[in-house]
Design a protein around this motif. Structure first.
Motif, PDB file in Angstrom:
ATOM      1  N   LYS A  24      -1.496  28.195  -1.401  1.00 43.31           N
ATOM      2  CA  LYS A  24      -1.914  26.906  -1.956  1.00 43.31           C
ATOM      3  C   LYS A  24      -2.443  27.071  -3.373  1.00 43.31           C
ATOM      4  O   LYS A  24      -2.152  26.265  -4.262  1.00 43.31           O
ATOM      5  N   LEU A  25      -3.216  28.104  -3.595  1.00 45.69           N
ATOM      6  CA  LEU A  25      -3.766  28.335  -4.935  1.00 45.69           C
ATOM      7  C   LEU A  25      -2.664  28.622  -5.942  1.00 45.69           C
ATOM      8  O   LEU A  25      -2.696  28.119  -7.066  1.00 45.69           O
ATOM      9  N   LEU A  26      -1.664  29.405  -5.534  1.00 46.12           N
ATOM     10  CA  LEU A  26      -0.572  29.719  -6.454  1.00 46.12           C
ATOM     11  C   LEU A  26       0.330  28.509  -6.692  1.00 46.12           C
ATOM     12  O   LEU A  26       0.838  28.315  -7.805  1.00 46.12           O
ATOM     13  N   ILE A  27       0.520  27.688  -5.679  1.00 42.14           N
ATOM     14  CA  ILE A  27       1.273  26.444  -5.850  1.00 42.14           C
ATOM     15  C   ILE A  27       0.530  25.533  -6.830  1.00 42.14           C
ATOM     16  O   ILE A  27       1.121  24.967  -7.748  1.00 42.14           O
ATOM     17  N   GLN A  36       6.824  19.558 -11.043  1.00 44.08           N
ATOM     18  CA  GLN A  36       7.786  20.629 -10.787  1.00 44.08           C
ATOM     19  C   GLN A  36       8.704  20.249  -9.632  1.00 44.08           C
ATOM     20  O   GLN A  36       8.285  19.562  -8.703  1.00 44.08           O
ATOM     21  N   ARG A  37       9.916  20.757  -9.667  1.00 43.73           N
ATOM     22  CA  ARG A  37      10.824  20.631  -8.542  1.00 43.73           C
ATOM     23  C   ARG A  37      10.612  21.819  -7.611  1.00 43.73           C
ATOM     24  O   ARG A  37      10.065  22.849  -8.002  1.00 43.73           O
ATOM     25  N   PHE A  38      11.044  21.660  -6.360  1.00 45.15           N
ATOM     26  CA  PHE A  38      10.832  22.676  -5.333  1.00 45.15           C
ATOM     27  C   PHE A  38      11.304  24.056  -5.800  1.00 45.15           C
ATOM     28  O   PHE A  38      10.578  25.041  -5.683  1.00 45.15           O
ATOM     29  N   ASN A  39      12.527  24.129  -6.310  1.00 50.10           N
ATOM     30  CA  ASN A  39      13.080  25.435  -6.706  1.00 50.10           C
ATOM     31  C   ASN A  39      12.295  26.080  -7.841  1.00 50.10           C
ATOM     32  O   ASN A  39      12.191  27.309  -7.901  1.00 50.10           O
ATOM     33  N   MET A  40      11.746  25.274  -8.731  1.00 53.44           N
ATOM     34  CA  MET A  40      10.935  25.816  -9.827  1.00 53.44           C
ATOM     35  C   MET A  40       9.669  26.465  -9.272  1.00 53.44           C
ATOM     36  O   MET A  40       9.279  27.549  -9.699  1.00 53.44           O
ATOM     37  N   ILE A  41       9.047  25.782  -8.320  1.00 56.83           N
ATOM     38  CA  ILE A  41       7.840  26.339  -7.697  1.00 56.83           C
ATOM     39  C   ILE A  41       8.199  27.608  -6.928  1.00 56.83           C
ATOM     40  O   ILE A  41       7.512  28.629  -7.025  1.00 56.83           O
ATOM     41  N   HIS A  42       9.288  27.552  -6.186  1.00 64.98           N
ATOM     42  CA  HIS A  42       9.719  28.696  -5.365  1.00 64.98           C
ATOM     43  C   HIS A  42       9.961  29.927  -6.231  1.00 64.98           C
ATOM     44  O   HIS A  42       9.565  31.042  -5.871  1.00 64.98           O
ATOM     45  N   LYS A  43      10.593  29.754  -7.375  1.00 60.81           N
ATOM     46  CA  LYS A  43      10.859  30.880  -8.277  1.00 60.81           C
ATOM     47  C   LYS A  43       9.579  31.413  -8.909  1.00 60.81           C
ATOM     48  O   LYS A  43       9.444  32.612  -9.147  1.00 60.81           O
ATOM     49  N   ALA A  44       8.634  30.533  -9.188  1.00 61.69           N
ATOM     50  CA  ALA A  44       7.407  30.925  -9.887  1.00 61.69           C
ATOM     51  C   ALA A  44       6.385  31.598  -8.984  1.00 61.69           C
ATOM     52  O   ALA A  44       5.572  32.395  -9.445  1.00 61.69           O
ATOM     53  N   VAL A  45       6.418  31.277  -7.688  1.00 65.90           N
ATOM     54  CA  VAL A  45       5.437  31.847  -6.748  1.00 65.90           C
ATOM     55  C   VAL A  45       6.108  33.026  -6.048  1.00 65.90           C
ATOM     56  O   VAL A  45       6.797  32.873  -5.041  1.00 65.90           O
ATOM     57  N   ASP A  46       5.886  34.182  -6.605  1.00 61.99           N
ATOM     58  CA  ASP A  46       6.529  35.405  -6.127  1.00 61.99           C
ATOM     59  C   ASP A  46       6.156  35.718  -4.675  1.00 61.99           C
ATOM     60  O   ASP A  46       4.980  35.730  -4.322  1.00 61.99           O
ATOM     61  N   ILE A  48       6.848  34.003  -1.857  1.00 64.00           N
ATOM     62  CA  ILE A  48       6.724  32.913  -0.890  1.00 64.00           C
ATOM     63  C   ILE A  48       8.116  32.552  -0.362  1.00 64.00           C
ATOM     64  O   ILE A  48       9.083  32.488  -1.127  1.00 64.00           O
ATOM     65  N   SER A  49       8.206  32.348   0.939  1.00 64.64           N
ATOM     66  CA  SER A  49       9.483  31.923   1.527  1.00 64.64           C
ATOM     67  C   SER A  49       9.619  30.407   1.384  1.00 64.64           C
ATOM     68  O   SER A  49       8.631  29.692   1.190  1.00 64.64           O
ATOM     69  N   GLN A  50      10.846  29.917   1.512  1.00 64.04           N
ATOM     70  CA  GLN A  50      11.065  28.475   1.435  1.00 64.04           C
ATOM     71  C   GLN A  50      10.311  27.756   2.541  1.00 64.04           C
ATOM     72  O   GLN A  50       9.736  26.688   2.313  1.00 64.04           O
ATOM     73  N   LYS A  51      10.284  28.355   3.728  1.00 61.87           N
ATOM     74  CA  LYS A  51       9.596  27.746   4.870  1.00 61.87           C
ATOM     75  C   LYS A  51       8.100  27.601   4.592  1.00 61.87           C
ATOM     76  O   LYS A  51       7.510  26.539   4.822  1.00 61.87           O
ATOM     77  N   THR A  54       7.451  24.995   1.879  1.00 65.00           N
ATOM     78  CA  THR A  54       7.592  23.648   2.438  1.00 65.00           C
ATOM     79  C   THR A  54       6.372  23.264   3.268  1.00 65.00           C
ATOM     80  O   THR A  54       5.830  22.168   3.123  1.00 65.00           O
ATOM     81  N   GLU A  55       5.925  24.168   4.142  1.00 61.34           N
ATOM     82  CA  GLU A  55       4.756  23.895   4.991  1.00 61.34           C
ATOM     83  C   GLU A  55       3.518  23.615   4.151  1.00 61.34           C
ATOM     84  O   GLU A  55       2.762  22.678   4.432  1.00 61.34           O
ATOM     85  N   ASN A  56       3.299  24.432   3.127  1.00 62.34           N
ATOM     86  CA  ASN A  56       2.112  24.252   2.288  1.00 62.34           C
ATOM     87  C   ASN A  56       2.188  22.973   1.463  1.00 62.34           C
ATOM     88  O   ASN A  56       1.187  22.265   1.329  1.00 62.34           O
ATOM     89  N   LEU A  57       3.347  22.660   0.913  1.00 61.41           N
ATOM     90  CA  LEU A  57       3.484  21.415   0.159  1.00 61.41           C
ATOM     91  C   LEU A  57       3.248  20.208   1.053  1.00 61.41           C
ATOM     92  O   LEU A  57       2.576  19.251   0.646  1.00 61.41           O
ATOM     93  N   ARG A  58       3.774  20.245   2.271  1.00 59.02           N
ATOM     94  CA  ARG A  58       3.554  19.126   3.207  1.00 59.02           C
ATOM     95  C   ARG A  58       2.079  18.967   3.541  1.00 59.02           C
ATOM     96  O   ARG A  58       1.553  17.851   3.587  1.00 59.02           O
ATOM     97  N   LYS A  59       1.397  20.081   3.800  1.00 59.17           N
ATOM     98  CA  LYS A  59      -0.030  20.040   4.126  1.00 59.17           C
ATOM     99  C   LYS A  59      -0.833  19.517   2.936  1.00 59.17           C
ATOM    100  O   LYS A  59      -1.736  18.685   3.086  1.00 59.17           O
ATOM    101  N   MET A  60      -0.490  19.991   1.750  1.00 63.12           N
ATOM    102  CA  MET A  60      -1.199  19.556   0.550  1.00 63.12           C
ATOM    103  C   MET A  60      -0.943  18.078   0.267  1.00 63.12           C
ATOM    104  O   MET A  60      -1.843  17.371  -0.190  1.00 63.12           O
TER     105      MET A  60
END
Length: 109
Positions: A24-27, A36-46, A48-51, A54-60
């Protein structure tokens, strides 16, 4: 968003519950830079899996920290940004960054 009954009594525990995992802190670090778009966040947060992303973004989003905006386009486009509540965490993240920088400087020399 958590109900009043679900929130811990301690304010520190409430904060930890909302942002207290590494992902969550890195997101949030990435979203502090802007929308940011999902893929941009995914690439930037070394690491982290897509799953997990997704779970953390939904919770946040559920907790009112992140705003998700979906566009009716082909292909579909979804963007994430910090809500007003999420933006209010900026001083905390900035302080953590400053402390981490000072710690690294002091202990790595």
């Amino acid at each position: 968003m958590l109900t009043k009954e679900e929130l811990p009594f301690c304010p520190v525990a409430t904060t930890v519950d909302l942002i207290g995992n590494k992902w969550k802190l890195l997101i949030m670090r990435e979203l502090l830079k802007g929308t940011q778009r999902f893929n941009m966040i995914h690439k930037a947060v070394d690491g982290i899996s897509q799953k997990v992303l997704t779970e953390n973004l939904r919770k946040m989003e559920k907790d009112g920290i992140v705003v998700r905006k979906a566009y009716a386009e082909v292909p579909p486009r979804v963007e994430y940004s910090l809500s007003e509540v999420g933006e209010s965490l900026r001083p905390i993240i900035d302080s953590m960054s400053e402390w981490g920088t000072a710690y690294i400087k002091e202990n790595m020399m």
